[in-house]
Scaffold this motif. Structure first.
Motif, short mmCIF file in Angstrom:
data_model
loop_
_atom_site.label_atom_id
_atom_site.label_comp_id
_atom_site.label_asym_id
_atom_site.label_seq_id
_atom_site.Cartn_x
_atom_site.Cartn_y
_atom_site.Cartn_z
N TRP A 161 -2.82 -4.99 16.82
CA TRP A 161 -3.32 -4.47 15.55
C TRP A 161 -3.99 -3.10 15.75
CZ3 TRP A 161 -3.09 -6.59 10.60
CH2 TRP A 161 -3.89 -5.99 9.64
N LEU A 162 -4.84 -3.00 16.75
CA LEU A 162 -5.54 -1.74 17.01
C LEU A 162 -4.57 -0.63 17.41
CD1 LEU A 162 -8.68 -3.07 18.91
CD2 LEU A 162 -8.54 -2.28 16.53
N THR A 163 -3.50 -1.00 18.11
CA THR A 163 -2.48 -0.02 18.49
C THR A 163 -1.77 0.51 17.25
OG1 THR A 163 -2.12 -1.10 20.62
CG2 THR A 163 -0.37 0.35 19.83
N VAL A 164 -1.45 -0.38 16.32
CA VAL A 164 -0.81 0.03 15.06
C VAL A 164 -1.75 0.93 14.26
CG1 VAL A 164 0.07 -0.77 12.84
CG2 VAL A 164 0.73 -1.96 14.94
N VAL A 165 -3.02 0.55 14.18
CA VAL A 165 -4.00 1.36 13.45
C VAL A 165 -4.04 2.78 14.02
CG1 VAL A 165 -6.48 1.69 13.02
CG2 VAL A 165 -5.42 -0.56 12.66
N LYS A 166 -4.12 2.88 15.34
CA LYS A 166 -4.18 4.19 15.99
C LYS A 166 -2.95 5.03 15.65
CE LYS A 166 -2.70 4.56 20.07
NZ LYS A 166 -2.43 4.40 21.52
N ASN A 167 -1.78 4.42 15.74
CA ASN A 167 -0.54 5.16 15.48
C ASN A 167 -0.38 5.52 14.01
OD1 ASN A 167 0.51 5.37 18.11
ND2 ASN A 167 1.21 3.24 18.07
N LEU A 168 -0.81 4.63 13.12
CA LEU A 168 -0.74 4.95 11.70
C LEU A 168 -1.72 6.06 11.33
CD1 LEU A 168 -0.29 1.48 9.93
CD2 LEU A 168 1.35 3.38 10.05
N GLN A 169 -2.83 6.16 12.02
CA GLN A 169 -3.76 7.27 11.77
C GLN A 169 -3.10 8.60 12.10
OE1 GLN A 169 -7.06 5.86 14.14
NE2 GLN A 169 -8.14 5.03 12.36
N ILE A 170 -2.31 8.62 13.17
CA ILE A 170 -1.57 9.83 13.54
C ILE A 170 -0.56 10.18 12.46
CG2 ILE A 170 0.09 10.79 15.20
CD1 ILE A 170 -1.25 9.01 17.34
N ARG A 186 -7.30 -0.42 5.05
CA ARG A 186 -8.75 -0.17 5.20
C ARG A 186 -9.08 0.23 6.64
NH1 ARG A 186 -9.29 -4.68 1.56
NH2 ARG A 186 -9.46 -6.13 3.32
N ASP A 187 -8.45 -0.42 7.60
CA ASP A 187 -8.73 -0.11 9.00
C ASP A 187 -8.23 1.28 9.39
OD1 ASP A 187 -9.90 -2.57 9.19
OD2 ASP A 187 -8.40 -3.47 10.50
N VAL A 188 -7.12 1.70 8.83
CA VAL A 188 -6.60 3.04 9.13
C VAL A 188 -7.49 4.10 8.49
CG1 VAL A 188 -4.65 4.63 8.81
CG2 VAL A 188 -4.23 2.24 9.44
N GLY A 189 -7.94 3.83 7.26
CA GLY A 189 -8.90 4.71 6.62
C GLY A 189 -8.33 6.02 6.10
N SER A 190 -7.09 5.99 5.65
CA SER A 190 -6.47 7.20 5.11
C SER A 190 -5.95 6.96 3.71
CB SER A 190 -5.31 7.65 6.00
OG SER A 190 -4.55 8.67 5.37
N ASP A 191 -6.15 7.93 2.84
CA ASP A 191 -5.64 7.84 1.46
C ASP A 191 -4.13 8.00 1.41
OD1 ASP A 191 -6.19 7.63 -1.41
OD2 ASP A 191 -5.42 9.69 -1.48
N ALA A 192 -3.52 8.34 2.54
CA ALA A 192 -2.07 8.50 2.56
C ALA A 192 -1.34 7.16 2.57
CB ALA A 192 -1.64 9.32 3.78
N LEU A 193 -2.06 6.07 2.83
CA LEU A 193 -1.41 4.76 2.91
C LEU A 193 -1.43 4.03 1.58
CD1 LEU A 193 -2.37 3.19 6.35
CD2 LEU A 193 -0.50 4.72 5.76
N ARG A 194 -0.30 3.41 1.27
CA ARG A 194 -0.14 2.61 0.07
C ARG A 194 0.55 1.29 0.43
NH1 ARG A 194 -3.09 5.99 -1.38
NH2 ARG A 194 -3.07 7.27 -3.28
N ILE A 195 0.79 0.46 -0.59
CA ILE A 195 1.44 -0.83 -0.39
C ILE A 195 2.81 -0.84 -1.06
CG2 ILE A 195 1.34 -3.29 -0.96
CD1 ILE A 195 -1.63 -3.20 -0.57
N HIS A 196 3.75 -1.45 -0.36
CA HIS A 196 5.12 -1.63 -0.84
C HIS A 196 5.38 -3.13 -0.85
CE1 HIS A 196 9.62 -1.31 0.62
NE2 HIS A 196 9.51 -1.99 -0.50
N LEU A 197 5.49 -3.73 -2.04
CA LEU A 197 5.74 -5.16 -2.14
C LEU A 197 7.21 -5.43 -2.46
CD1 LEU A 197 2.56 -6.38 -4.09
CD2 LEU A 197 3.03 -6.55 -1.64
N ASP A 198 7.68 -6.58 -2.03
CA ASP A 198 9.07 -6.97 -2.20
C ASP A 198 9.10 -8.40 -2.75
OD1 ASP A 198 11.62 -8.32 -1.39
OD2 ASP A 198 12.08 -6.37 -0.52
N ALA A 199 9.80 -8.60 -3.86
CA ALA A 199 9.81 -9.91 -4.52
C ALA A 199 10.35 -11.00 -3.61
CB ALA A 199 10.64 -9.84 -5.81
N PHE A 200 11.35 -10.69 -2.78
CA PHE A 200 11.92 -11.69 -1.88
C PHE A 200 10.88 -12.16 -0.86
CE2 PHE A 200 13.85 -12.54 2.29
CZ PHE A 200 14.62 -13.64 1.98
N HIS A 201 10.21 -11.23 -0.23
CA HIS A 201 9.21 -11.59 0.77
C HIS A 201 8.00 -12.28 0.14
CE1 HIS A 201 11.49 -9.49 3.78
NE2 HIS A 201 11.40 -8.35 3.14
#
Length: 281
Positions: free
Chosen positions: A124-133, A169-184
């Motif tokens: 999780w922390l690795t993903v957070v770090k990479n998403l911040q980049i 929230r953990d990434v802390g950037s306004d550039a992130l949003r959510i993409h939902l899928d009805a199937f999932h």
């Protein structure tokens, strides 16, 4: 709301030659195209944009394909490959006229394991770090990154809207949003409508797919409640038909489409769009 079609229904990989589908997409009444860019080297973004313009269409979202080898929580090589790939999509999106890169960009699709909590935290922390980049790169060109929760058979990291919100929230950037899928959502959420309400203003994209990956409306999903929830959050984003058939072999294998569920690709597009528009009155 505007309605689009994901190119996976007709083409994989998407190449310059795939623009031949655009006239039909326009004829059927779609407002825009969501382009799945599996390999940026396969396309000339300027050429694709011109073809969209010529057909009176737009590209509202670029769909990321994070197969094996592209993994923000993988080994160092996989992380680097994934970072480079998503950065390319961030650069390509504005050329295509889009400001959104969407999909399960946090991990390779198909990676689903039960691991110790300590290992999960490390991932999780690795993903957070990479998403911040990546978020910093996206902010520079006014592009948003929409995180898509997948079902448990395709990932063990982000299955629900609540988990996606925590990641944002953990990434802390306004550039992130959510993409939902009805199937999932049909598999993972206790209540898909409630998930939409939780996403609220963070919801940037909704994929419409039947509960069997077929035509939206020809399935058991409670679409009426989904549209009521969208109305409650004043959703002004996009809805994209993302369904699959055995005809596109690469995607059929990746999405476990082993049988023909609908008469044709065309019927999914035409009937699905007609149904979704009937709910948006």
């Amino acid at each position: 709301m505007k309605f689009g079609i994901n190119t996976y229904l007709f083409s994989s990989p998407f190449t310059n030659e795939s623009i031949s589908f655009f006239p039909k997409f326009k004829e059927w009444g779609f407002d825009f195209v969501e382009i799945a860019v599996e390999d940026p080297a396969n396309i000339d973004a300027v050429l694709i944009k011109k073809a969209l313009d010529d057909n009176g269409l737009e590209c509202h979202s670029v769909c990321a394909a994070t197969g094996p080898g592209r993994d923000l929580r993988g080994n160092r090589k996989e992380q680097v490959v994934s970072l480079e790939y998503i950065k390319q999509l961030i650069d390509i999106a504005p050329v295509l006229g889009s400001s959104l890169v969407a999909g399960p960009i946090y991990s390779a699709v198909g990676r689903a394991d039960l691991v110790p909590e300590e290992e999960k935290t490390k991932q999780w922390l690795t993903v957070v770090k990479n998403l911040q980049i990546l978020a910093a790169d996206a902010e520079k060109v006014n592009v948003k990154l929409a995180i898509e929760p997948l079902n448990r058979y395709e990932t063990d990291l982000i299955n629900t809207c609540e988990q996606a919100l925590t990641l944002i929230r953990d990434v802390g950037s306004d550039a992130l949003r959510i993409h939902l899928d009805a199937f999932h959502m049909n598999i993972e959420e206790k209540d898909p409508a409630l998930a939409i309400l939780k996403a609220g203003s963070k919801l940037a994209l909704l994929h419409a797919s039947g509960s069997d990956r077929g035509t939206p409306g020809g399935d058991q999903i409670n679409w009426e409640r989904i549209f009521v929830a969208l109305d409650k959050i004043d959703y002004a984003g996009d809805i994209v038909i993302e369904s699959f058939t055995p005809d596109v072999k690469i995607i059929a294998k990746a999405a476990s489409i082993w049988r023909k569920m609908e008469p044709s690709k065309e019927s999914i597009a035409i009937d699905g769009l007609k149904f979704l528009r009937s709910l948006n009155l």
